[in-house]
Design a protein around this motif. Structure first.
Motif, PDB file in Angstrom:
ATOM      1  N   GLY A  69       1.405  11.095  -1.849  1.00 34.29           N
ATOM      2  CA  GLY A  69       1.489  11.208  -0.402  1.00 34.29           C
ATOM      3  C   GLY A  69       2.825  10.765   0.161  1.00 34.29           C
ATOM      4  N   PHE A 120       0.675   9.467   6.609  1.00 37.83           N
ATOM      5  CA  PHE A 120      -0.046   8.598   5.681  1.00 37.83           C
ATOM      6  C   PHE A 120      -1.557   8.804   5.706  1.00 37.83           C
ATOM      7  CE2 PHE A 120       0.893   5.672   9.356  1.00 37.83           C
ATOM      8  CZ  PHE A 120      -0.411   5.525   9.836  1.00 37.83           C
ATOM      9  N   ASN A 121      -2.089   9.524   6.705  1.00 36.27           N
ATOM     10  CA  ASN A 121      -3.533   9.756   6.765  1.00 36.27           C
ATOM     11  C   ASN A 121      -3.912  11.076   6.112  1.00 36.27           C
ATOM     12  OD1 ASN A 121      -2.225  11.121   8.906  1.00 36.27           O
ATOM     13  ND2 ASN A 121      -4.148  11.280  10.060  1.00 36.27           N
ATOM     14  N   ALA A 136      -5.484   6.831  -1.891  1.00 33.51           N
ATOM     15  CA  ALA A 136      -4.788   5.575  -2.191  1.00 33.51           C
ATOM     16  C   ALA A 136      -5.536   4.373  -1.651  1.00 33.51           C
ATOM     17  CB  ALA A 136      -3.377   5.620  -1.618  1.00 33.51           C
ATOM     18  N   LEU A 155      -7.427   5.172   8.469  1.00 32.83           N
ATOM     19  CA  LEU A 155      -6.110   5.808   8.465  1.00 32.83           C
ATOM     20  C   LEU A 155      -5.926   6.744   9.656  1.00 32.83           C
ATOM     21  CD1 LEU A 155      -5.668   6.531   4.647  1.00 32.83           C
ATOM     22  CD2 LEU A 155      -4.594   4.729   6.008  1.00 32.83           C
ATOM     23  N   LEU A 170       0.271   4.830  -1.901  1.00 30.98           N
ATOM     24  CA  LEU A 170       0.337   6.128  -1.225  1.00 30.98           C
ATOM     25  C   LEU A 170       1.275   7.081  -1.956  1.00 30.98           C
ATOM     26  CD1 LEU A 170      -0.104   8.006   1.294  1.00 30.98           C
ATOM     27  CD2 LEU A 170       1.819   6.781   2.350  1.00 30.98           C
ATOM     28  N   TRP A 171       2.493   6.613  -2.240  1.00 28.23           N
ATOM     29  CA  TRP A 171       3.473   7.449  -2.947  1.00 28.23           C
ATOM     30  C   TRP A 171       2.980   7.786  -4.345  1.00 28.23           C
ATOM     31  CZ3 TRP A 171       7.730   3.512  -1.284  1.00 28.23           C
ATOM     32  CH2 TRP A 171       8.039   3.716   0.068  1.00 28.23           C
ATOM     33  N   TRP A 189       0.823  -1.216   0.000  1.00 27.79           N
ATOM     34  CA  TRP A 189       0.000   0.000   0.000  1.00 27.79           C
ATOM     35  C   TRP A 189       0.856   1.265   0.000  1.00 27.79           C
ATOM     36  CZ3 TRP A 189      -0.904   4.013   3.597  1.00 27.79           C
ATOM     37  CH2 TRP A 189      -1.925   4.888   3.215  1.00 27.79           C
ATOM     38  N   GLN A 190       2.045   1.196   0.545  1.00 25.47           N
ATOM     39  CA  GLN A 190       2.913   2.379   0.537  1.00 25.47           C
ATOM     40  C   GLN A 190       3.193   2.851  -0.886  1.00 25.47           C
ATOM     41  OE1 GLN A 190       6.401   2.386   3.203  1.00 25.47           O
ATOM     42  NE2 GLN A 190       5.298   0.951   4.493  1.00 25.47           N
ATOM     43  N   GLY A 193      -3.417   9.773   1.131  1.00 31.68           N
ATOM     44  CA  GLY A 193      -3.553   8.461   1.742  1.00 31.68           C
ATOM     45  C   GLY A 193      -4.963   7.923   1.606  1.00 31.68           C
ATOM     46  N   PHE A 242       4.660   8.739   3.678  1.00 30.50           N
ATOM     47  CA  PHE A 242       4.400   7.835   4.794  1.00 30.50           C
ATOM     48  C   PHE A 242       4.642   8.550   6.122  1.00 30.50           C
ATOM     49  CE2 PHE A 242       5.467   4.068   7.477  1.00 30.50           C
ATOM     50  CZ  PHE A 242       4.259   3.411   7.334  1.00 30.50           C
TER      51      PHE A 242
END
Length: 435
Positions: A220, A232-233, A240, A419, A215-216, A211-212, A237, A222
């Motif tokens: 976003g 991440f929220n 994502a 999140l 996110l990226w 999931w990271q 995030g 982390f």
């Protein structure tokens, strides 16, 4: 990495040795060995075909010289490895060396025992130096300004898909954005008998690891730049995570978790034909090929929401503070393991990727890439891949996020609420670690 690089990082579980039988006597200073050899005990968490290859290569090393005897021992699964290692080190029953720890982002907790040997002196000369690695690779093993571990193999993940299902659905090109992937998933779904995709559901590092990248790819972060604040929220995030939960809501993603201690879920999803696409690493290709047929298994880079992104998985190795003789012997073995010739053999046998620059230029490795074009997607992703933060609190941060990701993926909690709840616990862990 590695269902293992988790990862990543997953494979069929081999027979595990009980920890009580894994003591190498190293921390007590007992050199052991026979015939003048220095015996070192090496712990690992490789399973299945990777465990077989570990033994094969170590047997080769032992036969190649008469000064060092390496005794490999499986210690625990990747999710349990560091906890068992820490307990062993505290009780002076640990190994002399760790080979391929698949959760290097959690190694800070092992280092806190005071029994992991900094590598600066060894890296100042010899065949393996800091120049053997990219800056990103080295960062996975650097804590408080010291290099404690080195990546001995790396991996990432991509989307593996069933070509016949794509053809039947009239899909002629693989997706390059997440929106295109979600659209293709709708075309590939047949009620509840065939789903367009299998997405990571479950607790543990694998869902967080994958999931990271989402996110990226959504723009976003982390954590903040100095790893002291959860980020991440953010809106990115939520975007994502919503990209995943929307597919579960509309029935185009398989709604149950197939993740176990030995698989990230991709293999059973694909080989049972429950899903047409799944996220996994190159190490799974041979298993999937054996069921679906190599010509029917394709690979494409993980699409980003706004831009391509990839999470770098590394399996890191390190030395334990023991006697000088054992430390020197462990370093000699690590240099052999990281030599281009050995690493090329290991990577070709396991589906992992080279951890140092020299192996990437090795003729055996380059020929292997030419003969196996599906690996290009995995290799190309390394150009923009980045690693998880190497901080002491990562394990707690990941655990908090993992629990909430699963809640959202099972449609029990909204992405935003999930999140935010994860961020609250993760921030508390970061604050506690900084005191």
């Amino acid at each position: 990495m590695r269902k293992r690089l988790l990862g990543v990082t997953a494979l069929a579980v081999g027979a595990a040795l009980a920890l009580s039988g894994c003591s190498g006597g190293s921390v007590t200073g007992n050199s052991g060995g026979s015939g003048g050899k220095t015996t070192i005990t090496v712990w690992h968490n490789y399973t299945g075909p990777q465990a077989t290859e570990v033994k094969k290569l170590i047997d080769e090393y032992n036969a190649s010289q008469d000064k060092i005897e390496v005794q490999p021992q499986y210690a625990a699964s990747s999710d349990q490895f560091d906890a068992k290692l820490i307990n062993a080190l505290k009780n002076d029953t640990g190994p002399d060396m760790v080979l391929g720890d698949s959760t290097p982002q959690q190694t800070g907790e092992v280092i806190q025992t005071g029994k992991v040997l900094p590598l600066e002196d060894y890296l100042s000369g010899g065949d393996i130096t800091k120049d053997s690695f990219t800056e990103g690779m080295l960062s996975t093993g650097e804590f408080d300004g010291k290099q404690y571990t080195l990546p001995t193999d790396i991996g990432d993940y991509a989307v593996v898909y069933n070509k016949e299902m794509f053809k039947e659905a009239g899909i002629t090109d693989t997706p390059t954005t997440w929106a295109e992937l979600a659209d293709d998933a709708k075309k590939l779904t047949k009620g509840t008998t065939q789903y367009g995709a299998y997405l990571p559901i479950g607790t543990g590092e694998w869902p967080v690891f994958t999931w990271q990248s989402m996110l990226w790819g959504a723009g976003g972060d982390f954590l903040n730049e100095d790893n002291t604040k959860v980020e991440f929220n953010s809106d990115a995030g939520v975007k994502a995570l919503t990209a995943w939960t929307d597919m579960l809501k509309d029935g185009t993603a398989y709604p149950q978790s197939l993740l176990t201690t030995s698989t990230n879920g991709a293999v059973p999803a694909l080989t049972s034909k429950k899903a047409a696409m799944a996220i996994t690493g190159a190490y799974d290709l041979s298993t999937i090929d054996s069921t679906l047929g190599k010509d029917n298994v394709g690979v494409f880079a993980l699409p980003g929401i706004e831009k391509p992104a990839m999470n770098l998985g590394t399996n890191n190795s390190y030395l334990i503070k023991t006697t000088k003789a054992k430390q020197d012997a462990s370093w000699k073995f690590m240099q052999w393991w990281l030599s281009p010739e050995t690493e090329a053999k290991w990577d070709i046998a396991t589906g992992l990727l080279p951890a140092n620059k020299a192996t990437s230029d090795n003729e055996t490795w380059k020929k292997y890439l030419d003969d196996n074009p599906r690996l290009k997607a995995f290799a190309d992703e390394l150009e923009y891949a980045k690693a998880r933060p190497s901080i002491t609190a990562y394990g707690e941060v990941s655990a908090a996020l993992s629990t909430q990701l699963q809640s959202a993926m099972l449609l029990k909690t909204s992405p935003k609420d999930a999140l935010d709840a994860a961020a609250e616990k993760a921030q508390a862990a970061l604050d506690s670690a900084s005191k």
